[in-house]
Write a protein that holds these residues in place. Structure first.
Motif, mmCIF file in Angstrom:
data_model
loop_
_atom_site.group_PDB
_atom_site.id
_atom_site.type_symbol
_atom_site.label_atom_id
_atom_site.label_comp_id
_atom_site.label_asym_id
_atom_site.label_seq_id
_atom_site.Cartn_x
_atom_site.Cartn_y
_atom_site.Cartn_z
ATOM 1 N N SER A 304 113.039 75.890 119.426
ATOM 2 C CA SER A 304 113.702 77.187 119.567
ATOM 3 C C SER A 304 115.017 77.281 118.783
ATOM 4 N N GLN A 337 100.402 84.048 117.183
ATOM 5 C CA GLN A 337 101.794 84.479 117.320
ATOM 6 C C GLN A 337 102.485 84.598 115.968
ATOM 7 N N GLU A 501 109.048 84.381 137.035
ATOM 8 C CA GLU A 501 109.005 83.598 135.793
ATOM 9 C C GLU A 501 107.657 82.883 135.673
ATOM 10 N N GLU A 611 101.762 86.226 127.053
ATOM 11 C CA GLU A 611 102.940 86.935 126.545
ATOM 12 C C GLU A 611 103.214 88.194 127.349
ATOM 13 N N LYS A 613 102.616 88.660 130.378
ATOM 14 C CA LYS A 613 102.858 88.304 131.789
ATOM 15 C C LYS A 613 101.676 88.634 132.692
ATOM 16 N N ASP A 629 105.813 80.424 121.424
ATOM 17 C CA ASP A 629 107.132 80.946 121.795
ATOM 18 C C ASP A 629 106.969 82.008 122.878
ATOM 19 N N ASP A 631 108.921 84.078 126.070
ATOM 20 C CA ASP A 631 110.255 84.430 126.570
ATOM 21 C C ASP A 631 110.487 84.043 128.024
ATOM 22 N N ASN A 632 109.442 84.099 128.830
ATOM 23 C CA ASN A 632 109.629 84.097 130.279
ATOM 24 C C ASN A 632 109.267 82.772 130.946
ATOM 25 N N SER A 634 110.070 79.370 132.420
ATOM 26 C CA SER A 634 111.258 78.655 132.911
ATOM 27 C C SER A 634 110.950 77.230 133.327
ATOM 28 N N ARG A 669 113.361 79.270 126.537
ATOM 29 C CA ARG A 669 113.629 79.495 125.110
ATOM 30 C C ARG A 669 114.499 80.727 124.846
ATOM 31 N N LYS A 670 114.566 81.666 125.770
ATOM 32 C CA LYS A 670 115.278 82.905 125.447
ATOM 33 C C LYS A 670 116.360 83.287 126.469
ATOM 34 N N LYS A 671 116.021 83.314 127.744
ATOM 35 C CA LYS A 671 116.935 83.908 128.725
ATOM 36 C C LYS A 671 117.926 82.910 129.299
#
Length: 810
Positions: A304, A337, A501, A611, A613, A629, A631-632, A634, A669-671
């Motif tokens: 990341s 992706q 998550e 992706e 969710k 990759d 985002d969500n 955890s 990786r994001k939040k």
């Protein structure tokens, strides 16, 4: 005039054919020709050399036809093939088979059929073409020999080619479909509509209101282009195909067929990519500095860190100069992706190429690359064979991944290493990237052969995930395990799911369980063709061999003692998925492995669902570890790390570090900062210590001490010879004789013959001989001696039938 041709067989030499006078003006290097090989078989061959004279003793056969107007393979690509054949101890024919889509290789086994819409079109052609069309209207298919007999001549390819190009016939093989264009029906104005006033046409239809309605829709849909798709006309107007046919019969409309691409249109997909961050720009500047004196640069960037963004900026520079880019990925699962991200920036300049595509799609991509319609090609390892004309940059993402290595069939090449040579031939640059470099690439970077750029921060200043190692011995002792899930991992999963998550669980074994076992006598079902146990697949109710594909129904009773107490041993992704549905009944659970992603778009669908969710917990094999990759996510859980740590291979520690570190990198990786839970019985293993510290360099130095001591790569090189035969005594004798021949001629460390971990596959017994070469030794001399030793086996009656499989850089 004579030509030397490449035939699609594992032959070490080119074969010479005479060129009849009528073909001399058409012949050229790289064109396909039809030749007879053997008594009666017809094959497609590639012209490699043109000569004016040959040894008069040869008396070569004549070629039967020239297939191409322009060369299919250029000289620069032949040079690449020949390097691969020499380095990987393969043959030109094996390279031809690997490089060309099978539709390019017609043979006497090819058959031809009439395309449905072409029935009745024989009046459009004359002579031999008309005769062939008429014959195909009465016979389902005709083979090469049958057409030669029908037309009374040998040279028939020009007739076949004209009808294929005209969209009248297509070819197919008994086992595999060959290329045929994708055709769609379009509707245009007919003679009546062109020559008459529009009002008169409508008046002639006053008793056919449905036809009037259809005609009005046609006029609206065809405005600007002069035609519309038949399917669109039927859908928008609500009329049936019979109404359209009536207007065609009256001459008001015309139905035609046009060729369209199977590839999606992304011409309107372009969007700007965000600007580079400060540390990414610093890495970009370092890359430019390194490219000034080195053609290969390795990016060692943590997960990341934004390596893909760097690649995109480098691609922009190449496209601004009108050049081509090859972007290699190790796994088809990754392409979904990455290709979406690239197409958002570059639109329809991006082409995608991998083994899941049909032959028809491969041909279209091949043609678009050759015409430079695709400036960027994203693909798995086979993409290195595409006909690039002006290649300027090769990107190798996740360069450490073993999926870049082709194992069967020959050539057994490493696409990463081959792509570097391809780039050298084109004088192109190579940019490799990974969070866990292969020892070979990192060794070359430390020796200053490659440039090295380090990116040690995550994009957006997100911290690397927190890693916790869970002792399975303690968990089992305290009875805290729930269906292979420790109490620590279970609590963390509950916490992540309650926060909305997502979770990824990694288990590097597919199927429900590795084996069934009789609880009474210990009997285990084994493959009939391989020396391995059959894997139990519960949902398919089957026992399957993952090596040869042998399959049987699940046993209900022990075949040795008759007991019905058969129990599962071990667990795979399928069992974890099943158990999770009980542990977390409200969660949506998905699985990503070879069994769940067999279809062309299955990878994409699963990844897309995760992706979006739609999946809360994704269970997978190493497919989930490779550069995806999300985002969500955890939390990442490694269910059983010991399977990786104790594999009998000198690269086991390296691969374990890479896989665990890569799958850990999917978290947070994001939040916010993520977490990784690694379950193991070996909490003090040194590989896990280095993973906890995120210390690749110390791990590399530690491993290199033992690698150098025992003369293993990367400072040394290996060639593995696998001797195979269906008879146990013959393979033993053949391997022993080969070993004796090698030690006579090579002053090198040679190990063997040894019995590999799996000693029989597909009814072939196997013995291995491993040759260790110094990194800077004369490998050409060594390979010549190996070839001579293998050839010597063919002179000994008892062992001449053994097969010797050569694997360079195994």
């Amino acid at each position: 005039m004579y030509v030397e041709v490449v035939l699609p067989f594992p032959l070490a030499d080119y074969y010479t054919y005479a060129v009849p006078p009528e073909f001399e003006d058409d012949i050229d290097i790289g064109k396909r020709v039809i030749v007879q090989f053997g008594k009666s078989k017809i094959y497609t061959a590639l012209v490699r050399k043109i000569k004016q004279t040959v040894n008069p003793v040869l008396r070569p056969k004549a070629i039967e036809d020239v297939m191409d107007e322009f060369p299919l393979v250029e000289e620069i690509h032949f040079s690449f093939w020949e390097w691969m054949a020499e380095y990987y101890m393969s043959t030109p024919g094996e390279l031809m088979n690997a490089a060309l889509p099978s539709a390019f290789k017609l043979s006497s086994e090819s058959h031809f059929i009439l395309i449905d819409h072409a029935i009745g079109r024989d009046h459009e052609y004359k002579g031999e073409a008309a005769t062939l069309i008429e014959a195909l209207q009465y016979q389902e298919k005709l083979g090469f020999k049958e057409i030669q007999s029908l037309l009374g001549k040998k040279n028939i390819y020009h007739v076949i080619r004209s009808l294929i190009e005209g969209g009248v016939i297509t070819s197919f093989e008994t086992l595999q479909e060959k290329y045929k264009p994708r055709l769609v029906s379009i509707i245009k104005q007919g003679e009546v509509m062109v020559s008459s006033d529009l009002e008169e046409v409508f008046e002639s239809l006053n008793k056919a209101p449905r036809q009037v309605e259809g005609l009005m829709h046609f006029i609206e849909l065809s405005r600007g282009s002069g035609y519309c798709l038949k399917s669109k006309l039927i859908k928008s107007s609500g009329i049936g195909s019979s109404i359209v046919k009536s207007m065609v019969n009256k001459g008001i409309l015309i139905e035609e067929h046009i060729e369209v691409s199977r590839l999606k249109d992304y011409s309107n997909a372009i969007a700007e990519d965000p600007e580079l961050s400060d540390f990414q720009q610093e890495a970009m500047d370092q890359i430019e500095d390194q490219f000034a004196d080195k053609r290969v640069v390795l990016i060692h960037g943590v997960t990341s860190s934004g390596k893909t963004h760097i690649y995109i900026e480098q691609i922009k520079k190449c496209l601004a100069e009108g050049k081509q880019v090859l972007y290699l990925l190790p796994e088809i699962a990754l392409t979904a992706q990455i290709v979406n991200r690239l197409r958002k920036v570059f639109g329809d300049k991006v082409g995608l190429y991998h083994s899941k595509f049909s032959d028809n799609e491969r041909i279209e991509i091949w043609d678009k690359v050759k015409k430079n319609e695709f400036s960027i090609v994203l693909g798995a390892r086979s993409a290195i064979f595409l006909p690039f004309d002006d290649l300027d940059l090769v990107i190798i993402d996740e360069e450490h991944d073993r999926s870049f290595k082709q194992f069967d069939p020959s050539p057994r090449y490493n696409a990463r290493d081959a792509a570097i040579v391809l780039a050298q031939i084109f004088d192109a640059k190579v940019l490799m990237g990974t969070a866990t470099p292969s020892f070979e690439s990192f060794y070359n970077a430390r020796k200053k052969k490659y440039g090295l750029v380090t990116m040690d921060k995550r994009f957006g200043e997100i911290h690397l995930p927190l890693i916790e190692i869970v002792d399975l011995k303690e968990q089992y002792h305290r009875k805290l395990i729930r269906s292979n899930i420790s109490s620590v991992l279970y609590d963390d999963m509950q916490h992540s799911l309650s926060n909305g998550e997502q979770v990824i669980l990694f288990q590097n074994r597919r199927g429900y369980a590795p084996m069934l076992s009789c609880d009474t006598c210990g009997w285990i079902p084994e493959c009939k063709r391989c020396d391995v146990s059959l894997t139990y697949h519960k949902f398919a109710d089957s026992m399957i061999c993952h090596l040869c594909g042998f399959r049987s129904r699940t046993y209900q009773k022990c075949q040795a003692c008759g007991s019905s107490t058969l129990v599962v041993k071990g667990f795979g992704t399928e069992k974890i998925e099943s158990d999770l549905s009980i542990l977390f009944p409200k969660a949506n659970i998905g699985r990503l492995d070879y069994d769940s992603a067999r279809g062309k778009y299955d990878h994409e669908k699963i990844i897309h669902s995760f992706e979006n969710k739609e999946i809360d917990i994704l269970v997978g094999t190493q497919m989930v570890s490779k550069g995806l990759d999300f985002d969500n996510v955890s939390l990442v859980g490694v269910i059983h790390a010991d399977q990786l740590l104790y594999f009998p291979d000198f690269r086991a520690n390296e691969r374990a570090f890479q896989l665990i570190a890569q799958v850990a990198g999917r978290s947070g990786r994001k939040k916010k900062r993520g977490k990784v839970v690694i379950q193991t019985f070996s909490v003090n293993h040194h590989v896990l210590k280095y993973i906890l510290q995120n210390d690749f360099i110390s791990f590399y130095k530690d491993e290199m001490l033992s690698r150098n001591s025992f003369k293993y790569p990367p400072a040394n090189r290996l060639i593995l010879l696998s001797v195979k035969h269906k008879k146990f005594d013959v393979v033993d004798a053949g391997a022993s004789l080969l070993y004796k021949q090698l030690i006579k001629t090579l002053d090198l460390p040679i190990l063997g013959p040894t019995i590999p971990n799996i000693s029989r596959i597909r009814n072939q017994y196997i013995r291995d001989i491993l040759i260790k070469l110094p990194g800077k030794g004369n490998s050409v001399f060594v390979k010549e001696k190996i070839r001579n030793a293998i050839e010597s086996l063919k002179k000994v009656d008892k062992v001449k039938s053994v097969q010797v499989q050569i694997n360079v850089d195994p």
